[in-house]
Scaffold this motif. Structure first.
Motif, PDB file in Angstrom:
ATOM      1  N   MET A   1      -0.537  27.620 -44.280  1.00 16.02           N
ATOM      2  CA  MET A   1      -0.193  28.502 -43.157  1.00 16.02           C
ATOM      3  C   MET A   1       1.315  28.574 -42.942  1.00 16.02           C
ATOM      4  O   MET A   1       1.842  29.624 -42.595  1.00 16.02           O
ATOM      5  N   ALA A   2       2.016  27.463 -43.163  1.00 16.93           N
ATOM      6  CA  ALA A   2       3.467  27.451 -42.972  1.00 16.93           C
ATOM      7  C   ALA A   2       4.185  28.255 -44.054  1.00 16.93           C
ATOM      8  O   ALA A   2       5.253  28.811 -43.814  1.00 16.93           O
ATOM      9  N   VAL A   3       3.607  28.335 -45.240  1.00 17.44           N
ATOM     10  CA  VAL A   3       4.230  29.046 -46.358  1.00 17.44           C
ATOM     11  C   VAL A   3       3.888  30.536 -46.343  1.00 17.44           C
ATOM     12  O   VAL A   3       4.672  31.356 -46.814  1.00 17.44           O
ATOM     13  N   THR A   4       2.769  30.899 -45.774  1.00 17.07           N
ATOM     14  CA  THR A   4       2.311  32.284 -45.808  1.00 17.07           C
ATOM     15  C   THR A   4       3.312  33.290 -45.215  1.00 17.07           C
ATOM     16  O   THR A   4       3.485  34.359 -45.800  1.00 17.07           O
ATOM     17  N   PRO A   5       4.015  32.997 -44.117  1.00 18.00           N
ATOM     18  CA  PRO A   5       5.004  33.984 -43.635  1.00 18.00           C
ATOM     19  C   PRO A   5       6.098  34.290 -44.652  1.00 18.00           C
ATOM     20  O   PRO A   5       6.605  35.405 -44.692  1.00 18.00           O
ATOM     21  N   PHE A   6       6.461  33.325 -45.491  1.00 21.89           N
ATOM     22  CA  PHE A   6       7.454  33.597 -46.532  1.00 21.89           C
ATOM     23  C   PHE A   6       6.886  34.547 -47.572  1.00 21.89           C
ATOM     24  O   PHE A   6       7.601  35.357 -48.142  1.00 21.89           O
TER      25      PHE A   6
ATOM     26  N   GLY B   1       4.896  41.758 -42.115  1.00 20.63           N
ATOM     27  CA  GLY B   1       3.456  41.731 -42.340  1.00 20.63           C
ATOM     28  C   GLY B   1       2.707  40.732 -41.479  1.00 20.63           C
ATOM     29  O   GLY B   1       1.496  40.569 -41.632  1.00 20.63           O
ATOM     30  N   LEU B   2       3.404  40.071 -40.567  1.00 21.33           N
ATOM     31  CA  LEU B   2       2.766  39.021 -39.769  1.00 21.33           C
ATOM     32  C   LEU B   2       1.668  39.553 -38.852  1.00 21.33           C
ATOM     33  O   LEU B   2       0.650  38.892 -38.661  1.00 21.33           O
ATOM     34  N   THR B   3       1.843  40.739 -38.302  1.00 15.82           N
ATOM     35  CA  THR B   3       0.826  41.295 -37.406  1.00 15.82           C
ATOM     36  C   THR B   3      -0.455  41.607 -38.170  1.00 15.82           C
ATOM     37  O   THR B   3      -1.548  41.229 -37.739  1.00 15.82           O
TER      38      THR B   3
ATOM     39  N   PHE C   1      -1.376  40.340 -41.022  1.00 19.10           N
ATOM     40  CA  PHE C   1      -1.928  39.065 -41.470  1.00 19.10           C
ATOM     41  C   PHE C   1      -2.685  38.370 -40.342  1.00 19.10           C
ATOM     42  O   PHE C   1      -3.782  37.856 -40.549  1.00 19.10           O
ATOM     43  N   SER C   2      -2.126  38.371 -39.146  1.00 17.55           N
ATOM     44  CA  SER C   2      -2.761  37.691 -38.011  1.00 17.55           C
ATOM     45  C   SER C   2      -4.119  38.309 -37.674  1.00 17.55           C
ATOM     46  O   SER C   2      -5.091  37.593 -37.430  1.00 17.55           O
ATOM     47  N   VAL C   3      -4.177  39.628 -37.660  1.00 18.26           N
ATOM     48  CA  VAL C   3      -5.441  40.305 -37.355  1.00 18.26           C
ATOM     49  C   VAL C   3      -6.474  40.017 -38.444  1.00 18.26           C
ATOM     50  O   VAL C   3      -7.635  39.688 -38.152  1.00 18.26           O
ATOM     51  N   LEU C   4      -6.058  40.121 -39.701  1.00 15.97           N
ATOM     52  CA  LEU C   4      -6.985  39.847 -40.795  1.00 15.97           C
ATOM     53  C   LEU C   4      -7.431  38.387 -40.796  1.00 15.97           C
ATOM     54  O   LEU C   4      -8.600  38.086 -41.062  1.00 15.97           O
ATOM     55  N   LEU C   5      -6.515  37.476 -40.500  1.00 15.66           N
ATOM     56  CA  LEU C   5      -6.876  36.055 -40.449  1.00 15.66           C
ATOM     57  C   LEU C   5      -7.912  35.804 -39.363  1.00 15.66           C
ATOM     58  O   LEU C   5      -8.869  35.057 -39.570  1.00 15.66           O
ATOM     59  N   LEU C   6      -7.750  36.439 -38.227  1.00 18.27           N
ATOM     60  CA  LEU C   6      -8.721  36.295 -37.148  1.00 18.27           C
ATOM     61  C   LEU C   6     -10.099  36.769 -37.602  1.00 18.27           C
ATOM     62  O   LEU C   6     -11.107  36.087 -37.392  1.00 18.27           O
TER      63      LEU C   6
ATOM     64  N   SER D   1      -6.199  32.611 -47.385  1.00 16.03           N
ATOM     65  CA  SER D   1      -5.907  33.286 -48.650  1.00 16.03           C
ATOM     66  C   SER D   1      -6.408  34.721 -48.644  1.00 16.03           C
ATOM     67  O   SER D   1      -5.713  35.629 -49.121  1.00 16.03           O
ATOM     68  N   ALA D   2      -7.604  34.944 -48.116  1.00 10.75           N
ATOM     69  CA  ALA D   2      -8.156  36.301 -48.079  1.00 10.75           C
ATOM     70  C   ALA D   2      -7.282  37.220 -47.218  1.00 10.75           C
ATOM     71  O   ALA D   2      -6.999  38.357 -47.608  1.00 10.75           O
ATOM     72  N   ALA D   3      -6.834  36.720 -46.073  1.00  8.70           N
ATOM     73  CA  ALA D   3      -5.969  37.525 -45.207  1.00  8.70           C
ATOM     74  C   ALA D   3      -4.632  37.803 -45.881  1.00  8.70           C
ATOM     75  O   ALA D   3      -4.105  38.922 -45.788  1.00  8.70           O
TER      76      ALA D   3
END
Length: 174
Positions: free
Chosen positions: A90-95, A101-103, A105-110, A151-153
């Motif tokens: 999770m810490a590496v994913t924003p890089f 793309g954070l928004t 990613f956040s919606v898809l992760l949810l 990973s899917a998100a």
């Protein structure tokens, strides 16, 4: 040219994310080697985009988001509610996906996390008997392979970013 190289690095991350998801599902482990490789791909992609745009805002936002995620999730690891590999991923994913793309990613992760939790708690929704038994085993052990929805998100977010970039360049659809 820099955009194409950046998209290539993001594209190379997709099979690695798929491998991480599969290994986390099968073994409940996410290796440091895979997380570091994702970090290198993400940093390289962000570096290329920053040089092209002349702005380091996206890289700074990604670094801040990665740090905040690590600090926020670390206590959950200490309480044994989430695995260390999940925290690092999770810490590496924003890089990898960038600040823009954070928004998405956040919606898809949810969405993917809710689907994962639903399947773990209600394995009767699954078609195959062996798969159902495996998920029931995960439920009894009290573990959820959280690397799978992460990973899917990330894969879906990267696919959206690549498609958007190709569309903006006027490339023909795939």
């Amino acid at each position: 040219m820099l955009l194409a190289a950046s998209l290539l690095l993001k594209g190379l991350a997709i099979p690695l994310l798929a491998r991480i998801a599969w290994l986390d599902f099968a073994t409940q482990k996410i290796s440091n080697q895979n997380v570091l490789l994702l970090l290198c791909l993400g940093l390289g992609s962000l570096q290329l985009l920053s040089v092209q745009s002349g702005s380091w805002w996206d890289m700074g936002l990604s670094a801040l988001a990665g740090l905040l995620l690590f600090v926020a999730l670390f206590p959950f690891w200490a309480m044994r509610k989430i695995g260390a590999g999940d925290v690092k991923l999770m810490a590496v994913t924003p890089f990898l996906i960038g600040g823009s793309g954070l928004t998405v990613f956040s919606v898809l992760l949810l969405v993917f996390a809710l689907v994962t939790a639903l399947l773990v708690k209600n394995p009767f929704l699954l078609p195959a008997g062996a798969f159902r038994v495996y998920v029931q085993h995960l439920d009894r052990k009290g573990v959820v392979p959280f690397g799978v929805p992460i990973s899917a998100a990330a894969i879906c977010t990267i696919a959206f970013q690549i498609a958007y970039s190709l569309d903006a360049l006027g490339a023909p659809p795939l």
